[in-house]
Each structure stands twice: as C-alpha cells, then as structure tokens.
Write a protein that holds these residues in place. Structure first.
Motif, PDB file in Angstrom:
ATOM      1  N   ILE A 176      32.335 -54.962  53.731  1.00  0.00           N
ATOM      2  CA  ILE A 176      32.457 -55.557  55.063  1.00  0.00           C
ATOM      3  C   ILE A 176      33.583 -56.580  55.024  1.00  0.00           C
ATOM      4  CG2 ILE A 176      31.238 -56.820  56.878  1.00  0.00           C
ATOM      5  CD1 ILE A 176      28.610 -55.847  55.443  1.00  0.00           C
ATOM      6  N   ASN A 177      34.622 -56.374  55.821  1.00  0.00           N
ATOM      7  CA  ASN A 177      35.796 -57.231  55.789  1.00  0.00           C
ATOM      8  C   ASN A 177      36.153 -57.770  57.164  1.00  0.00           C
ATOM      9  OD1 ASN A 177      36.449 -57.047  52.976  1.00  0.00           O
ATOM     10  ND2 ASN A 177      37.208 -54.981  53.336  1.00  0.00           N
ATOM     11  N   PHE A 178      36.631 -59.009  57.183  1.00  0.00           N
ATOM     12  CA  PHE A 178      37.205 -59.604  58.391  1.00  0.00           C
ATOM     13  C   PHE A 178      38.715 -59.407  58.357  1.00  0.00           C
ATOM     14  CE2 PHE A 178      39.643 -63.221  59.959  1.00  0.00           C
ATOM     15  CZ  PHE A 178      39.337 -63.149  61.319  1.00  0.00           C
ATOM     16  N   GLU A 179      39.315 -59.096  59.508  1.00  0.00           N
ATOM     17  CA  GLU A 179      40.759 -58.927  59.598  1.00  0.00           C
ATOM     18  C   GLU A 179      41.183 -59.013  61.060  1.00  0.00           C
ATOM     19  OE1 GLU A 179      41.674 -54.423  59.107  1.00  0.00           O
ATOM     20  OE2 GLU A 179      39.850 -54.849  57.953  1.00  0.00           O
ATOM     21  N   PHE A 180      42.476 -58.915  61.285  1.00  0.00           N
ATOM     22  CA  PHE A 180      42.999 -58.830  62.645  1.00  0.00           C
ATOM     23  C   PHE A 180      43.530 -57.423  62.868  1.00  0.00           C
ATOM     24  CE2 PHE A 180      43.071 -63.384  61.981  1.00  0.00           C
ATOM     25  CZ  PHE A 180      42.667 -63.870  63.222  1.00  0.00           C
ATOM     26  N   ARG A 181      43.180 -56.828  64.009  1.00  0.00           N
ATOM     27  CA  ARG A 181      43.618 -55.473  64.339  1.00  0.00           C
ATOM     28  C   ARG A 181      44.056 -55.396  65.792  1.00  0.00           C
ATOM     29  NH1 ARG A 181      40.469 -50.486  61.514  1.00  0.00           N
ATOM     30  NH2 ARG A 181      40.357 -51.310  59.401  1.00  0.00           N
ATOM     31  N   SER A 182      44.799 -54.346  66.085  1.00  0.00           N
ATOM     32  CA  SER A 182      45.199 -54.110  67.463  1.00  0.00           C
ATOM     33  C   SER A 182      44.036 -53.530  68.250  1.00  0.00           C
ATOM     34  CB  SER A 182      46.366 -53.129  67.505  1.00  0.00           C
ATOM     35  OG  SER A 182      46.564 -52.684  68.831  1.00  0.00           O
ATOM     36  N   PRO A 183      43.799 -54.018  69.485  1.00  0.00           N
ATOM     37  CA  PRO A 183      42.729 -53.461  70.314  1.00  0.00           C
ATOM     38  C   PRO A 183      43.170 -52.254  71.109  1.00  0.00           C
ATOM     39  CG  PRO A 183      43.722 -55.284  71.449  1.00  0.00           C
ATOM     40  CD  PRO A 183      44.425 -55.182  70.109  1.00  0.00           C
ATOM     41  N   ILE A 184      44.409 -51.817  70.917  1.00  0.00           N
ATOM     42  CA  ILE A 184      44.961 -50.733  71.733  1.00  0.00           C
ATOM     43  C   ILE A 184      44.577 -49.372  71.170  1.00  0.00           C
ATOM     44  CG2 ILE A 184      47.109 -49.695  72.603  1.00  0.00           C
ATOM     45  CD1 ILE A 184      48.357 -52.482  72.364  1.00  0.00           C
ATOM     46  N   GLY A 185      44.314 -48.422  72.032  1.00  0.00           N
ATOM     47  CA  GLY A 185      44.090 -47.036  71.623  1.00  0.00           C
ATOM     48  C   GLY A 185      42.919 -46.900  70.681  1.00  0.00           C
ATOM     49  N   THR A 186      43.215 -46.468  69.445  1.00  0.00           N
ATOM     50  CA  THR A 186      42.152 -46.169  68.489  1.00  0.00           C
ATOM     51  C   THR A 186      41.739 -47.366  67.663  1.00  0.00           C
ATOM     52  OG1 THR A 186      43.783 -45.492  66.832  1.00  0.00           O
ATOM     53  CG2 THR A 186      42.912 -43.785  68.275  1.00  0.00           C
TER      54      THR A 186
END
Length: 206
Positions: A176-186
């Motif tokens: 289980i990891n915390f990170e930053f990701r794009s909310p766009i598309g997939t």
C-alpha cells in the motif's frame, strides 16, 4: 465488475515433495494434510486482519472444487481468498473519516480505480492487479500539503493518514503506497504535469 485484468489475491500455493517410499495414495494424503494446515493458518490470518473469515476458492491440480485427497503426489493445491473489497472499504472509511468537512464535496469525491477503470465502492475486485484511490478535486493537492486556509479539521495529509492506517491493518498481505497521480482518464501516472497530479493510494496484493 467490469474490470477484466487481475488483482493478485491472497494465495496459498502449496508444494510438498514427499517421501518416495510412500505409495502414491499416501503421498497425496500427506499433501492434502499439509494443505489443510496451511489453509487453517491462512484463515486465522484473515480473521485477524479482516475480523471475519472470508470465503475461499480451492484449486487442486488446476481444477476448482476437486477434493484435496485427489491431488497428484507432485501436484499443486491453491486456496484463493478475495479480500480486495474489504481492504478498499477500510481505506475509503479512513479517507472519509479524516477528510475536510466544510462543504462535504471533498469527502464525497474519493474515487476507486481497478487497473485504470473506475469502479463503485464495494465492487468485486477479484482479478484486478492494482487498485488506486484518489480524489479528483482540483484543490485536493493543497489539502494534502496543508496549503488550504479552511479552518476545519482534516486539511492536511488526508491520503497519507489513510495509507498509514491501511498499512497497519493490511501491510502483511498488501503493498500500500501513497503517491501523486493524474486524475485524468485512467488515473495512470504521467498523463499530466506534476502540478496537476492529486494524492492517491495504490494497492497491490502480495
């Protein structure tokens, strides 16, 4: 669930090389007895983590539901437990618990993705390889970094707090990891600039 790819569920793959002096039937019986011991261990672990005993699927030499004693002496027994929904439900509850409560919009905006496709909370996640939870609100990054000026509880490290809680509860059976990701598309990484990415939690079964 519409997701077609896989989450690796908790698996107990049992291999046992038995004494060659035993008859094939006795060897199969030894493998079956060993498998039952490992099944009880897996069930005990699941009870500790989930506070309940989840159903499991039993595969003997790749045949689902075959009796354990029918395993080949050099065969394989697999018990598969689906716990994805329990894990995701726990994380969602934690996210909602520590979310800002000003208007309630942020608290209601947490989303779940299974292998890049949005799914409803509580969906059957068997077969998915990765689960991602994120909040697409444009200010969710500021919430996470403590940059909001809202004078309400839960205005920093919402996803990091939920990650830590999930690791304490499920860390022995999931990554289980915390990170930053794009909310766009997939909701996959690299789809937008760094500043556009939002806090996220990724989950993969061990």
């Amino acid at each position: 669930m519409a997701v077609r790819t896989r989450i690796q569920p908790i698996e107990k793959t049992l291999r046992l090389i038995t004494d060659g002096a035993l008859s094939p039937k006795a060897q199969s019986a030894a493998v079956a007895a060993f498998a039952r011991t490992k099944l009880r261990e897996a069930q005990a672990q699941n009870r500790r983590v989930l506070k309940r005993e989840p159903a499991y699927r039993q595969f003997v030499d790749n045949v689902e539901g075959r009796p354990l004693e029918q395993v080949r002496p050099d065969g394989r027994i697999v018990f598969t437990f689906e716990i994805g929904a329990d894990l995701v439900g726990f994380i969602l509850a934690e996210l909602q618990r520590v979310s800002p409560v000003d208007s309630g919009d942020y608290r209601k905006s947490h989303m779940v993705f299974a292998d890049g496709r949005e799914v409803e909370p509580g969906a059957n996640l068997a077969g998915a390889e990765e689960i991602v939870l994120l909040n697409p609100q444009p200010y969710s990054r500021k919430v996470e970094l403590g940059l909001m000026r809202m004078k309400v509880d839960g205005t920093s490290e919402v996803y990091q707090q939920a990650t830590r809680a999930a690791r304490r509860r499920f860390g022995n059976i999931a990554i289980i990891n915390f990170e930053f990701r794009s909310p766009i598309g997939t909701a996959q990484r690299g789809k937008a600039g760094r500043a556009s990415r939002v806090p996220a939690i990724s989950v993969q079964m061990r």
